[in-house]
Design an enzyme around this catalytic site. Structure first.
Site, PDB file in Angstrom:
ATOM      1  N   LYS A  14      18.060 -42.796 -41.600  1.00 48.59           N
ATOM      2  CA  LYS A  14      16.623 -42.492 -41.533  1.00 48.59           C
ATOM      3  C   LYS A  14      16.071 -42.096 -42.897  1.00 48.59           C
ATOM      4  CE  LYS A  14      16.943 -39.069 -38.673  1.00 48.59           C
ATOM      5  NZ  LYS A  14      18.382 -39.014 -38.376  1.00 48.59           N
ATOM      6  N   ARG A  89      11.690 -35.419 -31.931  1.00 50.88           N
ATOM      7  CA  ARG A  89      13.064 -35.518 -31.405  1.00 50.88           C
ATOM      8  C   ARG A  89      13.161 -35.061 -29.971  1.00 50.88           C
ATOM      9  NH1 ARG A  89      17.361 -34.616 -36.255  1.00 50.88           N
ATOM     10  NH2 ARG A  89      15.837 -35.009 -37.862  1.00 50.88           N
ATOM     11  N   ARG A 128      29.257 -38.147 -46.701  1.00 55.21           N
ATOM     12  CA  ARG A 128      28.188 -37.414 -47.399  1.00 55.21           C
ATOM     13  C   ARG A 128      28.615 -35.969 -47.660  1.00 55.21           C
ATOM     14  NH1 ARG A 128      22.242 -37.052 -44.810  1.00 55.21           N
ATOM     15  NH2 ARG A 128      23.244 -35.690 -43.288  1.00 55.21           N
ATOM     16  N   ARG A 134      26.523 -30.650 -47.615  1.00 53.53           N
ATOM     17  CA  ARG A 134      25.468 -30.150 -46.724  1.00 53.53           C
ATOM     18  C   ARG A 134      26.098 -29.327 -45.606  1.00 53.53           C
ATOM     19  NH1 ARG A 134      20.732 -34.061 -44.450  1.00 53.53           N
ATOM     20  NH2 ARG A 134      21.269 -33.267 -42.388  1.00 53.53           N
ATOM     21  N   ARG A 145      25.337 -32.673 -33.131  1.00 46.42           N
ATOM     22  CA  ARG A 145      24.030 -33.303 -33.440  1.00 46.42           C
ATOM     23  C   ARG A 145      23.915 -34.651 -32.733  1.00 46.42           C
ATOM     24  NH1 ARG A 145      25.138 -33.045 -39.504  1.00 46.42           N
ATOM     25  NH2 ARG A 145      23.353 -34.415 -39.829  1.00 46.42           N
TER      26      ARG A 145
HETATM   27  P1  B4P Z   1      20.449 -40.266 -42.557  1.00 46.16           P
HETATM   28  O1  B4P Z   1      20.264 -40.716 -41.167  1.00 46.16           O
HETATM   29  O2  B4P Z   1      19.492 -40.759 -43.595  1.00 46.16           O
HETATM   30  O3  B4P Z   1      20.550 -38.693 -42.551  1.00 46.16           O
HETATM   31  P2  B4P Z   1      19.401 -37.679 -42.494  1.00 46.16           P
HETATM   32  O4  B4P Z   1      18.055 -38.286 -42.777  1.00 46.16           O
HETATM   33  O5  B4P Z   1      19.840 -36.561 -43.376  1.00 46.16           O
HETATM   34  O6  B4P Z   1      19.340 -37.331 -40.946  1.00 46.16           O
HETATM   35  P3  B4P Z   1      19.942 -36.135 -40.142  1.00 46.16           P
HETATM   36  O7  B4P Z   1      19.560 -36.361 -38.704  1.00 46.16           O
HETATM   37  O8  B4P Z   1      21.398 -36.001 -40.461  1.00 46.16           O
HETATM   38  O9  B4P Z   1      19.254 -34.861 -40.719  1.00 46.16           O
HETATM   39  P4  B4P Z   1      17.730 -34.392 -40.789  1.00 46.16           P
HETATM   40  O10 B4P Z   1      17.486 -34.036 -42.211  1.00 46.16           O
HETATM   41  O11 B4P Z   1      16.781 -35.364 -40.180  1.00 46.16           O
HETATM   42  O12 B4P Z   1      21.925 -40.620 -43.045  1.00 46.16           O
HETATM   43  C1  B4P Z   1      22.287 -40.414 -44.337  1.00 46.16           C
HETATM   44  C2  B4P Z   1      23.739 -40.750 -44.639  1.00 46.16           C
HETATM   45  O13 B4P Z   1      24.137 -42.057 -44.241  1.00 46.16           O
HETATM   46  C3  B4P Z   1      23.875 -40.713 -46.136  1.00 46.16           C
HETATM   47  O14 B4P Z   1      25.128 -40.256 -46.506  1.00 46.16           O
HETATM   48  C4  B4P Z   1      23.667 -42.172 -46.538  1.00 46.16           C
HETATM   49  O15 B4P Z   1      24.205 -42.491 -47.807  1.00 46.16           O
HETATM   50  C5  B4P Z   1      24.399 -42.886 -45.427  1.00 46.16           C
HETATM   51  N1  B4P Z   1      23.853 -44.214 -45.166  1.00 46.16           N
HETATM   52  C6  B4P Z   1      22.549 -44.524 -44.953  1.00 46.16           C
HETATM   53  N2  B4P Z   1      22.415 -45.856 -44.753  1.00 46.16           N
HETATM   54  C7  B4P Z   1      23.683 -46.393 -44.818  1.00 46.16           C
HETATM   55  C8  B4P Z   1      24.208 -47.728 -44.669  1.00 46.16           C
HETATM   56  N3  B4P Z   1      23.412 -48.778 -44.406  1.00 46.16           N
HETATM   57  N4  B4P Z   1      25.535 -47.894 -44.800  1.00 46.16           N
HETATM   58  C9  B4P Z   1      26.344 -46.831 -45.076  1.00 46.16           C
HETATM   59  N5  B4P Z   1      25.908 -45.553 -45.223  1.00 46.16           N
HETATM   60  C10 B4P Z   1      24.588 -45.339 -45.098  1.00 46.16           C
HETATM   61  O16 B4P Z   1      17.740 -33.082 -39.863  1.00 46.16           O
HETATM   62  C11 B4P Z   1      18.565 -31.971 -40.185  1.00 46.16           C
HETATM   63  C12 B4P Z   1      18.317 -30.805 -39.220  1.00 46.16           C
HETATM   64  O17 B4P Z   1      16.943 -30.348 -39.318  1.00 46.16           O
HETATM   65  C13 B4P Z   1      18.497 -31.117 -37.728  1.00 46.16           C
HETATM   66  O18 B4P Z   1      19.862 -31.058 -37.320  1.00 46.16           O
HETATM   67  C14 B4P Z   1      17.635 -29.968 -37.102  1.00 46.16           C
HETATM   68  O19 B4P Z   1      18.308 -28.737 -37.122  1.00 46.16           O
HETATM   69  C15 B4P Z   1      16.444 -29.888 -38.049  1.00 46.16           C
HETATM   70  N6  B4P Z   1      15.341 -30.758 -37.624  1.00 46.16           N
HETATM   71  C16 B4P Z   1      14.844 -31.839 -38.306  1.00 46.16           C
HETATM   72  N7  B4P Z   1      13.838 -32.408 -37.633  1.00 46.16           N
HETATM   73  C17 B4P Z   1      13.687 -31.691 -36.476  1.00 46.16           C
HETATM   74  C18 B4P Z   1      12.821 -31.798 -35.351  1.00 46.16           C
HETATM   75  N8  B4P Z   1      11.889 -32.767 -35.251  1.00 46.16           N
HETATM   76  N9  B4P Z   1      12.939 -30.905 -34.343  1.00 46.16           N
HETATM   77  C19 B4P Z   1      13.835 -29.902 -34.417  1.00 46.16           C
HETATM   78  N10 B4P Z   1      14.704 -29.745 -35.452  1.00 46.16           N
HETATM   79  C20 B4P Z   1      14.639 -30.634 -36.477  1.00 46.16           C
END
Ligand code: B4P
Length: 192
Positions: A14, A89, A128, A134, A145
């Site tokens: 994402k 979410r 990662r 992280r 998660r």
């Molecule tokens: P991503 O999916 O980009 O990870 P993210 O954006 O950090 O999402 P995540 O759900 O983990 O955390 P978020 O910050 O939204 O994946 C990245 C990884 O995959 C990287 O290492 C990248 O290099 C690799 N990758 C990507 N594409 C690839 C490909 N094609 N091939 C190989 N590797 C690849 O949320 C964090 C926390 O915030 C949540 O747990 C929650 O506590 C809170 N939160 C956020 N939004 C919320 C909401 N709406 N409601 C309540 N809590 C919320």
């Protein structure tokens, strides 16, 4: 004018795709996860409380999350569109976003769901963890998660599918290829 959501399980890309797609479309990318991570660096009780949820892999409560999104969507740089990454979410967040959009006479153009299987996601996030350290990227928390995604966020996806604005994109493959898939999928919903 483009209003787009990117939804997907943790590790589906994402954040990675949001940055690229928002640049291509010329709209601001808003990641609730990034905003929370930036906000929890302080020592206030609210920061400490929010960090606890994130470190445990739990959702931050809807009330705090919704208010933060409403405030961000009232800023001037999103008048001409936005890309929301990681929100909504929960179905309660869907209802709240509907209210924000209705208040501004706005609607979503498309919701992109990035898909990948759980074992691939766990492997990516453990990768990662080695690079960024992280605090929520350890195996037990990653699996929690993922469980929350299946239990709560899949219902969000189903809601947008019923509305006819959902497109599913395979998140497996090299990052550039996934970006092209997202752009192509969006174009069938009138994205530029
Ligand atoms: P991503 O999916 O980009 O990870 P993210 O954006 O950090 O999402 P995540 O759900 O983990 O955390 P978020 O910050 O939204 O994946 C990245 C990884 O995959 C990287 O290492 C990248 O290099 C690799 N990758 C990507 N594409 C690839 C490909 N094609 N091939 C190989 N590797 C690849 O949320 C964090 C926390 O915030 C949540 O747990 C929650 O506590 C809170 N939160 C956020 N939004 C919320 C909401 N709406 N409601 C309540 N809590 C919320």
């Amino acid at each position: 004018m483009t209003r787009i959501l990117i939804i997907g399980p943790p590790g589906s890309g994402k954040g990675t795709q949001a940055e690229r797609i928002s640049e291509r479309l010329g709209v601001a990318a808003i990641s609730t996860g990034d905003i929370f991570r930036a906000n929890v660096k302080g020592e206030t009780p609210l920061c400490v409380e929010t960090k606890k949820y994130m470190d445990a892999g739990d959702f931050v409560p809807d009330r705090a999350t919704n208010k933060m999104v409403r405030d961000r969507l009232s800023e001037s740089d999103v008048e001409d569109g936005f890309l929301l990454d990681g929100y909504p979410r929960t179905t309660a967040q869907v209802d709240y976003l509907d209210e924000i959009l209705a208040d501004g006479n706005q609607r979503l153009d498309v919701v992109v769901q990035l898909t990948a299987d759980d074992e691939e996601l766990v492997a990516r996030l453990l990768g990662r963890a080695k690079e960024t350290g992280r605090s929520d990227d350890n195996e037990a928390v990653i699996r929690h998660r993922l469980d929350l995604y299946h239990e709560q966020t899949e219902a969000v996806v189903a809601t947008y599918a019923v509305r006819g604005i959902l497109t599913r994109v395979d998140g497996i493959g090299i990052v550039d290829e996934v970006t092209e898939r997202v752009i192509l999928a969006g174009q069938s919903f009138c994205l530029p």
